[in-house]
Design an enzyme around this catalytic site. Sequence first.
Site, mmCIF file in Angstrom:
data_model
loop_
_atom_site.group_PDB
_atom_site.id
_atom_site.type_symbol
_atom_site.label_atom_id
_atom_site.label_comp_id
_atom_site.label_asym_id
_atom_site.label_seq_id
_atom_site.Cartn_x
_atom_site.Cartn_y
_atom_site.Cartn_z
ATOM 1 C CD GLN A 96 38.404 34.356 51.480
ATOM 2 O OE1 GLN A 96 39.606 34.133 51.507
ATOM 3 N NE2 GLN A 96 37.549 33.482 50.998
ATOM 4 C CB CYS A 131 47.206 63.494 57.060
ATOM 5 S SG CYS A 131 46.182 63.396 55.578
ATOM 6 C CG HIS A 164 40.767 39.767 53.074
ATOM 7 N ND1 HIS A 164 40.816 38.691 52.212
ATOM 8 C CD2 HIS A 164 41.181 39.289 54.272
ATOM 9 C CE1 HIS A 164 41.247 37.626 52.874
ATOM 10 N NE2 HIS A 164 41.464 37.956 54.121
HETATM 11 P P1 NAD Z 1 41.595 32.673 45.184
HETATM 12 O O1 NAD Z 1 41.978 33.534 44.060
HETATM 13 O O2 NAD Z 1 42.623 32.092 46.049
HETATM 14 O O3 NAD Z 1 40.730 31.441 44.631
HETATM 15 C C1 NAD Z 1 39.720 31.604 43.698
HETATM 16 C C2 NAD Z 1 38.854 30.368 43.736
HETATM 17 O O4 NAD Z 1 37.729 30.606 42.903
HETATM 18 C C3 NAD Z 1 39.543 29.110 43.205
HETATM 19 O O5 NAD Z 1 39.295 28.040 44.102
HETATM 20 C C4 NAD Z 1 38.850 28.867 41.861
HETATM 21 O O6 NAD Z 1 38.735 27.490 41.555
HETATM 22 C C5 NAD Z 1 37.479 29.477 42.115
HETATM 23 N N1 NAD Z 1 36.763 29.929 40.920
HETATM 24 C C6 NAD Z 1 37.257 30.346 39.730
HETATM 25 N N2 NAD Z 1 36.260 30.690 38.909
HETATM 26 C C7 NAD Z 1 35.095 30.513 39.596
HETATM 27 C C8 NAD Z 1 33.732 30.702 39.292
HETATM 28 N N3 NAD Z 1 33.318 31.167 38.097
HETATM 29 N N4 NAD Z 1 32.809 30.407 40.235
HETATM 30 C C9 NAD Z 1 33.198 29.934 41.452
HETATM 31 N N5 NAD Z 1 34.473 29.740 41.796
HETATM 32 C C10 NAD Z 1 35.426 30.028 40.876
HETATM 33 O O7 NAD Z 1 40.547 33.520 46.009
HETATM 34 P P2 NAD Z 1 40.266 33.619 47.554
HETATM 35 O O8 NAD Z 1 40.079 32.261 48.118
HETATM 36 O O9 NAD Z 1 39.196 34.631 47.688
HETATM 37 O O10 NAD Z 1 41.605 34.198 48.243
HETATM 38 C C11 NAD Z 1 42.455 35.123 47.681
HETATM 39 C C12 NAD Z 1 42.442 36.546 48.189
HETATM 40 O O11 NAD Z 1 42.359 37.350 47.038
HETATM 41 C C13 NAD Z 1 41.283 36.985 48.992
HETATM 42 O O12 NAD Z 1 41.823 37.412 50.165
HETATM 43 C C14 NAD Z 1 40.664 38.199 48.277
HETATM 44 O O13 NAD Z 1 40.664 39.293 49.155
HETATM 45 C C15 NAD Z 1 41.629 38.543 47.207
HETATM 46 N N6 NAD Z 1 41.057 38.863 45.878
HETATM 47 C C16 NAD Z 1 39.861 39.515 45.783
HETATM 48 C C17 NAD Z 1 39.319 39.778 44.529
HETATM 49 C C18 NAD Z 1 37.986 40.490 44.470
HETATM 50 O O14 NAD Z 1 37.712 41.326 45.331
HETATM 51 N N7 NAD Z 1 37.128 40.171 43.503
HETATM 52 C C19 NAD Z 1 39.983 39.376 43.380
HETATM 53 C C20 NAD Z 1 41.233 38.719 43.508
HETATM 54 C C21 NAD Z 1 41.746 38.467 44.773
#
Ligand code: NAD
Length: 254
Positions: free
Chosen positions: A102, A131, A120
């Site tokens: 994601q 464009c 995503h």
């Molecule tokens: P989320 O932000 O909803 O959830 C993050 C999850 O990661 C939580 O459950 C949390 O407990 C867990 N977490 C925190 N630290 C961690 C670690 N060190 N190791 C493992 N897990 C850990 O994220 P999501 O479920 O991916 O959904 C949110 C949306 O945000 C996605 O669609 C994504 O596209 C987008 N997003 C992407 C990025 C990125 O590209 N790095 C950053 C922020 C948000």
Amino acid sequence: MEDLIQKTAEVLTSAKYVVALTGAGISVESGIPPFRGKGGLWEKFDPMEVGHIDSFMKNPARVWKIFMGEMKTILAQAKPNDGHKGLARLEEMGILKTVITQNVDGLHQLAGNTDVIEFHGNFAWLYCMACGKRRRTVDVDLSQIPPRCECGGIFRPDCVFFGEMIPTEALERSQEAASRCDLMLVVGTSAVVQPAAFMPVIARQHGATVIEINPEPTPLTGMTSAFLLQGKAGEIMKKIIARLDETAAAKRRS
Ligand code: NAD
């Protein structure tokens, strides 16, 4: 925990088709804040509002300013951590076939995974809403917000905003991988953003084992997943890889 690491290593060794679903949590140890959970962007603003396509269309400058401008700086500095590297190693060992992510940060590809479905999209590219011209994000000057194309149109990232459809190919390939796998590792996702969160449910419905890695339980825990390896993705993946290496070395010796 050691028992669960051992169990995970055993399931990984015997599985025939392993798929990983990753979320923002896997990139936290690379310095990229997640949306939800501790230290998440949610503490500063509501990503569902700021990251919604309607907000962007209404006021692109605002969304660029509070959200995406900062993202460009953070992503430019981020490097794969032990979580990404562990998944790349699993592919190298012939165990992991596909990563459904994601994330928009490109870190799985940088770590070495070759089959990455970007559910995503990716923040590495922008395109002009007037464009359609595509530009690498690193090459776009963000001193002017919102960034504009030579034609005068506004650039948007090539990623999926809340309220937008998942690209058909990514959705179809993910559904196919989820229904085909016999083991799905679900790493660092809060499992609340749909339809991504449904992929482990599809896997489970088709008989796969689902294992989560997350410091916190999610709606999948105790329902869809067999168990939760509770902790940081980088630390847990490192232990799993070490256990697989030990087992392989012991096998070679015997
Ligand atoms: P989320 O932000 O909803 O959830 C993050 C999850 O990661 C939580 O459950 C949390 O407990 C867990 N977490 C925190 N630290 C961690 C670690 N060190 N190791 C493992 N897990 C850990 O994220 P999501 O479920 O991916 O959904 C949110 C949306 O945000 C996605 O669609 C994504 O596209 C987008 N997003 C992407 C990025 C990125 O590209 N790095 C950053 C922020 C948000």
